[in-house]
Design a protein around this motif. Sequence first.
Motif, PDB file in Angstrom:
ATOM      1  N   LYS A  41      20.736  67.255 -28.922  1.00  0.00           N
ATOM      2  CA  LYS A  41      20.203  67.727 -30.203  1.00  0.00           C
ATOM      3  C   LYS A  41      18.675  67.789 -30.194  1.00  0.00           C
ATOM      4  O   LYS A  41      18.083  68.701 -30.753  1.00  0.00           O
ATOM      5  N   ASP A  42      18.062  66.838 -29.572  1.00  0.00           N
ATOM      6  CA  ASP A  42      16.600  66.787 -29.492  1.00  0.00           C
ATOM      7  C   ASP A  42      16.120  67.183 -28.102  1.00  0.00           C
ATOM      8  O   ASP A  42      15.307  66.499 -27.487  1.00  0.00           O
ATOM      9  N   SER A  43      16.621  68.294 -27.613  1.00  0.00           N
ATOM     10  CA  SER A  43      16.295  68.707 -26.249  1.00  0.00           C
ATOM     11  C   SER A  43      14.836  69.154 -26.127  1.00  0.00           C
ATOM     12  O   SER A  43      14.196  69.526 -27.097  1.00  0.00           O
ATOM     13  N   PHE A  44      14.361  69.100 -24.921  1.00  0.00           N
ATOM     14  CA  PHE A  44      12.978  69.445 -24.580  1.00  0.00           C
ATOM     15  C   PHE A  44      13.021  70.638 -23.633  1.00  0.00           C
ATOM     16  O   PHE A  44      13.684  70.588 -22.596  1.00  0.00           O
ATOM     17  N   SER A  45      12.295  71.697 -23.992  1.00  0.00           N
ATOM     18  CA  SER A  45      12.331  72.908 -23.172  1.00  0.00           C
ATOM     19  C   SER A  45      11.091  73.089 -22.296  1.00  0.00           C
ATOM     20  O   SER A  45      11.097  73.894 -21.381  1.00  0.00           O
ATOM     21  N   GLY A  46      10.027  72.353 -22.599  1.00  0.00           N
ATOM     22  CA  GLY A  46       8.798  72.505 -21.828  1.00  0.00           C
ATOM     23  C   GLY A  46       7.801  73.435 -22.466  1.00  0.00           C
ATOM     24  O   GLY A  46       6.804  73.800 -21.841  1.00  0.00           O
ATOM     25  N   ARG A  91      14.744  73.451 -15.372  1.00  0.00           N
ATOM     26  CA  ARG A  91      14.453  74.012 -14.048  1.00  0.00           C
ATOM     27  C   ARG A  91      13.500  73.100 -13.273  1.00  0.00           C
ATOM     28  O   ARG A  91      13.657  72.907 -12.064  1.00  0.00           O
ATOM     29  N   TRP A  92      12.507  72.533 -13.980  1.00  0.00           N
ATOM     30  CA  TRP A  92      11.570  71.604 -13.329  1.00  0.00           C
ATOM     31  C   TRP A  92      12.331  70.442 -12.689  1.00  0.00           C
ATOM     32  O   TRP A  92      12.079  70.083 -11.541  1.00  0.00           O
ATOM     33  N   LEU A  93      13.257  69.857 -13.422  1.00  0.00           N
ATOM     34  CA  LEU A  93      14.012  68.715 -12.904  1.00  0.00           C
ATOM     35  C   LEU A  93      14.840  69.115 -11.686  1.00  0.00           C
ATOM     36  O   LEU A  93      14.907  68.384 -10.699  1.00  0.00           O
ATOM     37  N   ASN A  94      15.439  70.269 -11.739  1.00  0.00           N
ATOM     38  CA  ASN A  94      16.384  70.685 -10.692  1.00  0.00           C
ATOM     39  C   ASN A  94      15.735  71.181  -9.410  1.00  0.00           C
ATOM     40  O   ASN A  94      16.428  71.342  -8.406  1.00  0.00           O
ATOM     41  N   VAL A  95      14.436  71.424  -9.404  1.00  0.00           N
ATOM     42  CA  VAL A  95      13.792  71.873  -8.166  1.00  0.00           C
ATOM     43  C   VAL A  95      13.356  70.714  -7.277  1.00  0.00           C
ATOM     44  O   VAL A  95      12.986  70.934  -6.129  1.00  0.00           O
ATOM     45  N   HIS A  96      13.438  69.500  -7.788  1.00  0.00           N
ATOM     46  CA  HIS A  96      13.051  68.349  -6.970  1.00  0.00           C
ATOM     47  C   HIS A  96      14.123  68.062  -5.918  1.00  0.00           C
ATOM     48  O   HIS A  96      15.314  68.255  -6.162  1.00  0.00           O
TER      49      HIS A  96
END
Length: 144
Positions: A41-46, A91-96
Amino acid sequence: MAALRDHNRPNHNDACNSISFGTLDTNNFEMHPTQVGLIEKDSFSGSIEEDAHAHLRKLKNTVAMKKWNGFSEDTLRLMLFPFSLTSKADRWLNVHPPNTFTTWDALAKAFLAKYQIHTLQQEDGEYLGEAWDRYKYLIASYPH
């Protein structure tokens, strides 16, 4: 030897494996969808309008609302963090690379380094001194 084309095939095991929480005894663990919904519900998109520090604070508070036996709050934060992200932040999280983040502290520091301080802009109608005060607040709130 694998062909080059085989290295380009998506693997479902690679999905969000940048976070590792070690070996867990999940026999007594079940997360209700409404608990995940609270995080989503309180998601962060960047986006530039979002406050990364406030996002982490909300996540920590939501996780602290319920206790799961055998799981530390840090482990639960690591498990739930991917559900709190959308768009660019996801996407930032998944590129690590795999197992980049093994502690909540490391993940929180990397997240804030990416989304907190560098997104500061002077708002329309905001005095330079006010923007400077916000900048000092962000620096002070960064987990050292």
